[in-house]
Design a protein around this motif. Structure first.
Motif, PDB file in Angstrom:
ATOM      1  N   PHE A  18       0.921  -1.135  -0.011  1.00 27.26           N
ATOM      2  CA  PHE A  18      -0.004   0.026  -0.066  1.00 27.26           C
ATOM      3  C   PHE A  18       0.929   1.284  -0.138  1.00 27.26           C
ATOM      4  N   SER A  19       0.454   2.263  -0.709  1.00 26.87           N
ATOM      5  CA  SER A  19       1.275   3.702  -0.924  1.00 26.87           C
ATOM      6  C   SER A  19       0.708   4.341   0.181  1.00 26.87           C
ATOM      7  N   VAL A  20      -0.062   4.440   0.993  1.00 30.68           N
ATOM      8  CA  VAL A  20      -0.482   4.983   1.832  1.00 30.68           C
ATOM      9  C   VAL A  20      -1.530   4.440   2.868  1.00 30.68           C
ATOM     10  N   CYS A  21      -1.520   5.028   4.121  1.00 27.71           N
ATOM     11  CA  CYS A  21      -2.363   4.463   5.330  1.00 27.71           C
ATOM     12  C   CYS A  21      -2.480   5.592   6.238  1.00 27.71           C
ATOM     13  N   ARG A  22      -4.003   5.509   6.369  1.00 27.24           N
ATOM     14  CA  ARG A  22      -4.528   6.723   7.401  1.00 27.24           C
ATOM     15  C   ARG A  22      -5.493   6.447   8.020  1.00 27.24           C
ATOM     16  N   PHE A  23      -5.948   7.166   9.052  1.00 26.23           N
ATOM     17  CA  PHE A  23      -6.872   6.613   9.977  1.00 26.23           C
ATOM     18  C   PHE A  23      -8.178   7.947  10.276  1.00 26.23           C
ATOM     19  N   ALA A  24      -9.410   7.401  10.187  1.00 28.21           N
ATOM     20  CA  ALA A  24     -10.296   8.335  10.412  1.00 28.21           C
ATOM     21  C   ALA A  24     -11.417   7.664  11.499  1.00 28.21           C
ATOM     22  N   ASP A  25     -11.867   8.996  12.204  1.00 30.23           N
ATOM     23  CA  ASP A  25     -13.064   8.530  13.143  1.00 30.23           C
ATOM     24  C   ASP A  25     -14.175   8.142  12.675  1.00 30.23           C
ATOM     25  N   VAL A  26     -14.769   7.346  12.728  1.00 27.48           N
ATOM     26  CA  VAL A  26     -16.003   6.550  11.841  1.00 27.48           C
ATOM     27  C   VAL A  26     -17.332   7.437  12.470  1.00 27.48           C
ATOM     28  N   ARG A  27     -17.316   7.584  13.815  1.00 24.91           N
ATOM     29  CA  ARG A  27     -18.557   7.993  14.534  1.00 24.91           C
ATOM     30  C   ARG A  27     -18.797   9.520  14.264  1.00 24.91           C
ATOM     31  N   ASP A  28     -18.028  10.334  13.902  1.00 22.14           N
ATOM     32  CA  ASP A  28     -18.105  11.918  13.573  1.00 22.14           C
ATOM     33  C   ASP A  28     -19.213  11.870  12.599  1.00 22.14           C
ATOM     34  N   PRO A  29     -19.951  13.124  12.883  1.00 23.20           N
ATOM     35  CA  PRO A  29     -21.122  13.401  11.847  1.00 23.20           C
ATOM     36  C   PRO A  29     -20.644  14.025  10.442  1.00 23.20           C
ATOM     37  N   TRP A  30     -20.986  13.822   9.504  1.00 22.37           N
ATOM     38  CA  TRP A  30     -20.437  14.375   8.284  1.00 22.37           C
ATOM     39  C   TRP A  30     -21.499  15.003   7.463  1.00 22.37           C
ATOM     40  N   TRP A  50     -29.160   0.128  -6.940  1.00 24.23           N
ATOM     41  CA  TRP A  50     -28.535   0.001  -5.702  1.00 24.23           C
ATOM     42  C   TRP A  50     -28.230   1.243  -4.829  1.00 24.23           C
ATOM     43  N   MET A  51     -27.978   2.188  -5.384  1.00 26.60           N
ATOM     44  CA  MET A  51     -27.537   3.675  -4.716  1.00 26.60           C
ATOM     45  C   MET A  51     -28.841   4.185  -3.999  1.00 26.60           C
ATOM     46  N   GLU A  52     -29.824   3.888  -4.562  1.00 28.56           N
ATOM     47  CA  GLU A  52     -31.296   4.372  -4.055  1.00 28.56           C
ATOM     48  C   GLU A  52     -31.904   3.041  -2.687  1.00 28.56           C
ATOM     49  N   THR A  53     -31.563   2.053  -3.056  1.00 25.03           N
ATOM     50  CA  THR A  53     -32.021   0.916  -2.143  1.00 25.03           C
ATOM     51  C   THR A  53     -31.197   0.800  -0.936  1.00 25.03           C
ATOM     52  N   THR A  54     -29.806   1.243  -0.937  1.00 26.39           N
ATOM     53  CA  THR A  54     -28.913   1.254   0.116  1.00 26.39           C
ATOM     54  C   THR A  54     -28.748   2.668   0.695  1.00 26.39           C
ATOM     55  N   LEU A  55     -29.361   3.737   0.295  1.00 21.67           N
ATOM     56  CA  LEU A  55     -29.176   5.046   0.810  1.00 21.67           C
ATOM     57  C   LEU A  55     -29.217   5.151   2.383  1.00 21.67           C
ATOM     58  N   GLU A  56     -29.869   4.656   2.924  1.00 18.94           N
ATOM     59  CA  GLU A  56     -29.782   4.760   4.456  1.00 18.94           C
ATOM     60  C   GLU A  56     -28.683   4.175   4.936  1.00 18.94           C
ATOM     61  N   ARG A  57     -28.543   3.170   4.464  1.00 21.43           N
ATOM     62  CA  ARG A  57     -27.039   2.036   5.020  1.00 21.43           C
ATOM     63  C   ARG A  57     -25.765   3.125   4.695  1.00 21.43           C
ATOM     64  N   ARG A  58     -25.847   3.682   3.229  1.00 14.27           N
ATOM     65  CA  ARG A  58     -24.786   4.078   2.884  1.00 14.27           C
ATOM     66  C   ARG A  58     -24.359   5.515   3.338  1.00 14.27           C
ATOM     67  N   SER A  59     -25.223   6.232   3.886  1.00 19.36           N
ATOM     68  CA  SER A  59     -25.214   7.753   4.333  1.00 19.36           C
ATOM     69  C   SER A  59     -24.191   7.753   5.450  1.00 19.36           C
ATOM     70  N   HIS A  60     -23.981   7.145   6.288  1.00 23.38           N
ATOM     71  CA  HIS A  60     -22.942   7.131   7.449  1.00 23.38           C
ATOM     72  C   HIS A  60     -22.373   5.561   7.454  1.00 23.38           C
ATOM     73  N   PRO A  61     -21.193   5.510   7.789  1.00 25.06           N
ATOM     74  CA  PRO A  61     -20.388   4.149   7.873  1.00 25.06           C
ATOM     75  C   PRO A  61     -21.201   3.386   9.204  1.00 25.06           C
ATOM     76  N   ASN A  62     -21.664   4.071  10.207  1.00 23.91           N
ATOM     77  CA  ASN A  62     -22.370   3.404  11.101  1.00 23.91           C
ATOM     78  C   ASN A  62     -23.762   3.134  10.763  1.00 23.91           C
ATOM     79  N   GLY A  63     -24.213   3.363   9.878  1.00 18.11           N
ATOM     80  CA  GLY A  63     -25.503   2.953   9.156  1.00 18.11           C
ATOM     81  C   GLY A  63     -25.507   1.439   8.783  1.00 18.11           C
ATOM     82  N   ARG A 145     -11.678  12.526   5.021  1.00 18.05           N
ATOM     83  CA  ARG A 145     -11.679  12.629   6.266  1.00 18.05           C
ATOM     84  C   ARG A 145     -10.209  11.878   7.160  1.00 18.05           C
ATOM     85  N   SER A 146      -9.831  11.208   6.472  1.00 15.09           N
ATOM     86  CA  SER A 146      -8.431  10.491   7.037  1.00 15.09           C
ATOM     87  C   SER A 146      -7.302  11.393   6.637  1.00 15.09           C
ATOM     88  N   GLY A 147      -7.328  12.209   5.740  1.00 14.20           N
ATOM     89  CA  GLY A 147      -6.239  13.012   5.412  1.00 14.20           C
ATOM     90  C   GLY A 147      -5.542  12.581   3.984  1.00 14.20           C
TER      91      GLY A 147
END
Length: 369
Positions: A18-30, A50-63, A145-147
């Motif tokens: 891997f060329s790069v490895c970064r870290f992000a907080d999943v729980r932050d609102p966006w 599929w973008m419409e049917t998965t919209l709610e889950r896709r809207s945030h990682p914790n979804g 978000r991870s930079g």
């Protein structure tokens, strides 16, 4: 003092290519979820239901995974060894997007992610899950978000170190790991990517109407193309790199180091005359382990026929005529259009024979247009 887990993870990520490895907080609102909702409500997603049917889950990682705390975002470079844009002037040859000239990146990256995730889980005693563009996870906003980079005006991710040419893979984990600083946007007043788009698929900076995008049309769209886009595609037969290749940040891009992601000779400017003759078995053989394989022979031949129709190459008339009797109606319809572009005389001759017996509405409409 406990060791920072990021040090171990970054070291192993580099060892895995891997060329790069970064870290992000999943729980932050966006705001990414709202932007996605607006995209779908505007019908910019086209036939990608599929973008419409998965919209709610896709809207945030914790979804998708409530327990996730941290995203480990990894990038792998796939840069070409030359500027691919001159290949667009080779009318007798097809243009395949740079990312699809080697092995399927899903398989290459997912295997490495699984190794790394297993080591992280064992080391930290936490749950882990891996993602490579195949689940309802918005990876580009997480990468920003991870930079790792920022989403440019063409909506793709850009990096000051890698330019445009890199894949993203993500590991979500229940482990709480210190986040890296998010990246800021460095596009400024530049419009290079927007102005490069052959179909004007960007209604505004940072917005994409996929229905006008040649990557969407050549890969995701399954039917007979709207006529307005057929001449715009030029010789692009799988994907489009124009907005990526135009970006000035590519002066920092690197050539792919992973052998499996480097271009195969057979997939760089392949002859349209050869591609038009592919049956299903030959198509599968040529594109073994390639992402092109997933669209299937019929959709691919449709794309090649557009390029043939735009080529002004009389040598392609015969193979195009051979596809007027193809079992697939979309292929037949597109062959009609391509023949008309290449030889109006041959078109009129064939029309007298084919039109009376053609029962498919989509094909008849091409003969009658």
């Amino acid at each position: 003092m406990a060791a920072d887990p990021r040090d171990f993870i970054r070291k192993r990520a580099a060892e895995l290519g891997f060329s790069v490895c970064r870290f992000a907080d999943v729980r932050d609102p966006w705001l990414a979820g709202e932007r996605l909702k607006s995209f779908v409500e505007s019908d910019y997603h086209g036939e990608m239901a599929w973008m419409e049917t998965t919209l709610e889950r896709r809207s945030h990682p914790n979804g998708m995974w409530e327990g996730a705390e941290t995203a480990i975002v990894l990038g792998m470079n796939y840069g070409p060894d030359h500027d691919p844009r001159p290949e667009l002037d080779e009318a007798a040859n097809g243009y395949i997007s740079v990312y699809a000239r080697g092995d399927d990146y899903h398989e290459v990256i997912k295997g490495r992610l699984k190794i790394l995730a297993g080591q992280i889980g064992a080391r930290l005693g936490e749950e882990v899950k891996v993602f490579v563009d195949t689940a309802p996870l918005m990876e580009k906003p997480l990468a920003e978000r991870s930079g790792m980079g920022w989403q440019g005006k063409h909506t793709n991710l850009l990096s000051r170190e890698l330019g445009s040419w890199f894949f993203i893979g993500t590991i979500l984990t229940t482990a709480k790991i210190e986040a890296d600083k998010a990246e800021v946007q460095y596009c400024g007043s530049c419009r290079a990517c927007l102005d490069a788009c052959p179909t004007k698929a960007f209604p505004a900076p940072f917005q994409l109407d996929a229905r006008r995008c040649l990557s969407y049309l050549t890969i995701e769209y399954g039917g007979v193309w709207p006529r307005e886009f057929r001449s715009m595609t030029g010789n692009r037969i799988y994907g489009c790199d124009d907005c990526l290749a135009a970006c000035p940040w590519n002066k920092f891009a690197q050539t792919a180091q992973e052998t499996r992601l480097q271009a195969r000779e057979a997939l760089v400017s392949p002859k349209l005359a050869d591609l038009l003759l592919l049956d299903d078995a030959a198509f599968r053989a040529l594109f073994t382990k390639s992402p092109v394989k997933r669209i299937g022979r019929n959709r691919f031949i449709r794309n090649v026929l557009h390029a043939a129709g735009n080529s002004n190459d009389a040598d392609l008339i015969a193979p195009v005529e051979g596809l007027l009797d193809d079992p697939d109606a979309v292929v037949r319809a597109t062959a009609v259009w391509a023949l008309k572009q290449l030889s109006p005389q041959n078109f009129e001759t064939a029309k007298k024979e084919k039109l009376p017996t053609e029962s498919e509405a989509s094909v008849r409409s091409e003969w009658e247009a």
